[in-house]
Design a protein around this motif. Sequence first.
Motif, PDB file in Angstrom:
ATOM      1  N   ARG A 227      11.910 121.049 -18.453  1.00  0.00           N
ATOM      2  CA  ARG A 227      11.846 122.489 -18.203  1.00  0.00           C
ATOM      3  C   ARG A 227      10.739 122.888 -17.226  1.00  0.00           C
ATOM      4  O   ARG A 227      10.673 124.048 -16.832  1.00  0.00           O
ATOM      5  N   THR A 228       9.872 121.989 -16.830  1.00  0.00           N
ATOM      6  CA  THR A 228       8.789 122.342 -15.912  1.00  0.00           C
ATOM      7  C   THR A 228       9.367 122.784 -14.565  1.00  0.00           C
ATOM      8  O   THR A 228      10.406 122.294 -14.121  1.00  0.00           O
ATOM      9  N   LYS A 229       8.696 123.722 -13.906  1.00  0.00           N
ATOM     10  CA  LYS A 229       9.216 124.326 -12.671  1.00  0.00           C
ATOM     11  C   LYS A 229       8.389 123.901 -11.457  1.00  0.00           C
ATOM     12  O   LYS A 229       8.146 124.689 -10.536  1.00  0.00           O
ATOM     13  N   VAL A 230       7.963 122.633 -11.439  1.00  0.00           N
ATOM     14  CA  VAL A 230       7.116 122.137 -10.347  1.00  0.00           C
ATOM     15  C   VAL A 230       7.821 122.252  -9.003  1.00  0.00           C
ATOM     16  O   VAL A 230       7.259 122.745  -8.018  1.00  0.00           O
TER      17      VAL A 230
ATOM     18  N   ARG B 245      14.480 133.410 -19.210  1.00  0.00           N
ATOM     19  CA  ARG B 245      15.018 134.274 -20.255  1.00  0.00           C
ATOM     20  C   ARG B 245      16.550 134.237 -20.312  1.00  0.00           C
ATOM     21  O   ARG B 245      17.158 135.028 -21.022  1.00  0.00           O
ATOM     22  N   THR B 246      17.144 133.367 -19.532  1.00  0.00           N
ATOM     23  CA  THR B 246      18.602 133.195 -19.599  1.00  0.00           C
ATOM     24  C   THR B 246      18.956 132.140 -20.649  1.00  0.00           C
ATOM     25  O   THR B 246      18.104 131.344 -21.061  1.00  0.00           O
ATOM     26  N   ARG B 247      20.218 132.113 -21.047  1.00  0.00           N
ATOM     27  CA  ARG B 247      20.669 131.162 -22.071  1.00  0.00           C
ATOM     28  C   ARG B 247      20.745 129.765 -21.481  1.00  0.00           C
ATOM     29  O   ARG B 247      21.412 129.530 -20.471  1.00  0.00           O
ATOM     30  N   VAL B 248      20.083 128.823 -22.128  1.00  0.00           N
ATOM     31  CA  VAL B 248      20.024 127.444 -21.647  1.00  0.00           C
ATOM     32  C   VAL B 248      21.404 126.808 -21.631  1.00  0.00           C
ATOM     33  O   VAL B 248      21.720 125.999 -20.742  1.00  0.00           O
TER      34      VAL B 248
ATOM     35  N   ARG C  59      19.486 119.848 -12.604  1.00  0.00           N
ATOM     36  CA  ARG C  59      18.687 118.752 -13.158  1.00  0.00           C
ATOM     37  C   ARG C  59      18.371 119.024 -14.631  1.00  0.00           C
ATOM     38  O   ARG C  59      18.471 118.124 -15.488  1.00  0.00           O
ATOM     39  N   GLU C  60      17.988 120.282 -14.920  1.00  0.00           N
ATOM     40  CA  GLU C  60      17.679 120.641 -16.307  1.00  0.00           C
ATOM     41  C   GLU C  60      18.922 120.509 -17.190  1.00  0.00           C
ATOM     42  O   GLU C  60      18.834 120.044 -18.341  1.00  0.00           O
TER      43      GLU C  60
END
Length: 912
Positions: free
Chosen positions: A282-285, A341-344, A417-418
């Motif tokens: 979940r990191t946003k690098v 804040r969106t649904r995974v 990727r997530e």
Amino acid sequence: MGRIRTDCIERLLRICFEMMGHFIGSHPWWFLIIPLILSASLGSGFFLLEDRMSDDIEEQFTPVNGQAKLERKYIQETFPGNDSMFSPLRLSTDGNYATLIATSDRNILTVASLQDILDLDFQVKNMVVRSFQYVDVCAEVMGSCTSNYILDIIEYSANNIDAINLTFPWYNSNSESIPLYLSLGSVKMYKESSIVESAKAIQLHYYLDEDNKTKTDLWLESFINLVSNISSTSIQVSYSTSMSMQWEFKKSPASIVYSFSITYAIAITFSIVSCWRLDSVRTKVWVASCGVLSTGLAVLSGFGVLLLLDQPFVMTVASCPFMILGIGLDDMFIMISCWQRTRVLDSVPARLADTYKDAAVSISITSLTNALALLLGYCSPFGSVRSFCLYAGISICFCYLYSITFLGACMALNGQREAENKHWFTCAKIPEDLPSRNSEGLSICCVGGSYDRTTEKEETDPMSYMFERFCGPMLTHKLMKSCVFVIYAGYLAVSIYGCFILKEGLDIRNLALDDSYIINYYNNQRQHFSEYSCNVMVAVKQPFPYWDEDEQKHLLSCISNFESLNYVNGTLAWFLSFLQYANTSNLNVSSQETFQTYLRPFLELKPMFKQDINFTADNTIQASRFFIQTLNKVPTKDMMIGLRKTAEECPVELLVFHPAFIYFDQYTVIMDNTIQTILVAVIVMLVVSLILIPNPLCSLWVAFAICSVIVGVTGFMALWGVNLDSISMINLLMCIGFSVDFSAHISYSFVSSSQSDVNKKAMNALARLGYPILQGALSTILGVAVLSTSGSYIFRTFFKIVFLVITFGMLHGLVFIPGLALQDQLDLFGIKCLIHEQSICQVFVLFGMSLQQDFGTLGDHVFTIDCCLQGSLVDQIFQVSAREAHCAPGNNGLGFQETLSEAPLVRILLSI
């Protein structure tokens, strides 16, 4: 059916952006590659950068159509110069010269000090530059190079100083008055006498011919090299040339080249750190890195397209990338926050659609207001302001374009990727969790993809949690509201005080770097030669009967009016000198014929005066000029305006001019133009907010925040030592755009919240956007922080004002507006805020009870209010209104199918 809505445009935009987000999420590679190709193509304009550079100080930092420029044109056309009779007094421009100031802590009028000055003068005049010397390029007077008064008086022998009684400010030699105040500084005279006892400074000038620019520039460069290496035990030397400021000004952009790399390194580091998550999936690098890249592409495209379109590139534009970086990162943080804040479990296109639905309108508001504020500044009379505003405005448009295309595509690819639960660095698929027997370090590095099973959204990061659980409730507490009010009142009081002490005008020294040699020269000039100011030309523009005694009285009264000003020290006029000559020689010049007859031999005796008279072909005086010496007793603005006003009041048509008035004209337009541009920009910002933010009251609070931030920045910049000039004007225009960013984000989030309670709306807005706003503010400040160490006043001013804008904008967005504005009751004004459910309900109850039972007939028109409220509240309103006013509930609000006898009242209520 007619419908009255406040969110028509905003709702349509949300739908459009939702569709756009879904499309980009489905085809991310196209929106990744096309911006790269576009920016690479437009970036080819940088090959033309050197040709587009515009670094002429007069052109860029003085009003384009300033009054002094028109006056100079008249002087140049009416009184053309004479190359064989050079006179610095009669120059219509700054001229072409080299100058030096020799100073001493003690008396400089000693044999030892004067001998060092004479030696220096000898070296300057005999300096060989590519086979030519000073005598080959000097300005001439009757076949000889111009000389320096003080050296002429001592006849180039230091020992003669003891035998001469110098008088100040004028020295009489062979019936000729020499203005010694031009050569001697910090003069001390004997008591009750004009005889000089001592002086601490001597200034020498070396005027050059203006016809051969190449040669004179080479000589000036050699002069700088020579004088900079002079060493003496008895004197200290500071120096400058007519080209020094221009050459030093060109060095400013090079001084911050290294700052760009440092700034972008800091921005990338901060973005990565602030977007880093311990979750390896979940990191946003990568999104953070692409956000910084997106701003770089925007600068490349914006600058490139304008360079291709042949737009001049002014040095002040070099600060644009720092501003664009802050705006781009702010947009990125907002988009990341909305993505989280969106649904995974939704598909990537669906998640990006929801992200755009929530974030794109907010970003559009801030980008549009930023761009409009800057493009409005293109109407400025200053070339430097125009260039900056054009480059910055176009770059912001590209920044917005790339944020919703390139950055969105990067988010989509990162989302893919997530969705496959792949590691952010290795892109290898990893488990969401490991057995408990594994080490904690291995768990951090090799697992990821967890989310909140209840909400099906990504887990809240610690900072957002802090805003949601602590900052929001704290700010909505009644006691804290009082504290916020006290803090704001103090802020406003200090700001208003600062506005009253704000100074105007650009100090010419500030265009050079702090370590420039000319700074020392200007400091010495101000310290030792500041008593006397400009020698101002006064042109008589009309044919005038100088021989007529009655008409002479009118002209003499005008001269008397000039001399009555406390900052005018004396007059030098050809006709006064001629009348004195006629009286001494017992000549009758009371008729036109005798006046013209005796004037010719007088001009042969005083040939310099020939340049002050414009003769027609029939020997008539078409125009003439005289000179008045001014003192530094009032600000330059007051001096120039006072002289112009005195000239206008004269019965004779006069014009006053000095080359320095070209620069002084900024004082006459800078304040009015800044206020006018800011007011227009604020009105435009309000209109944009009213259109795009679906709540008029919140739009007004956004406009209030803009005005409040501008007042704060203006006041605090005065307290920080920044004047109102063309440079700070650029930043104030930028301030308008920046100031709306944070308040618009919070206000839009507040209005868009699904919560019914106003306090909960405020807390929800802070929870959603508090951390992104803080991230955006810190990234912008970090982005410009490196400029605080710049050796250029221009870039330090940019840092100071951006720091103030971002700090105050953040305070308004995170503290003042949530604490004061977005609350259920405006206690300060004693009125109820119509946002509150109960207040709206009470209004409709009163309205319903006041209507007549019978309304007549109005055809089939139906008026509908879409209140955007919860169903329970609408039902409460329907129950009362329908009962009292024969109103039937529609699909989304109240339907009035009867004619209303009080139509204006109805329209007012409906608009509320």
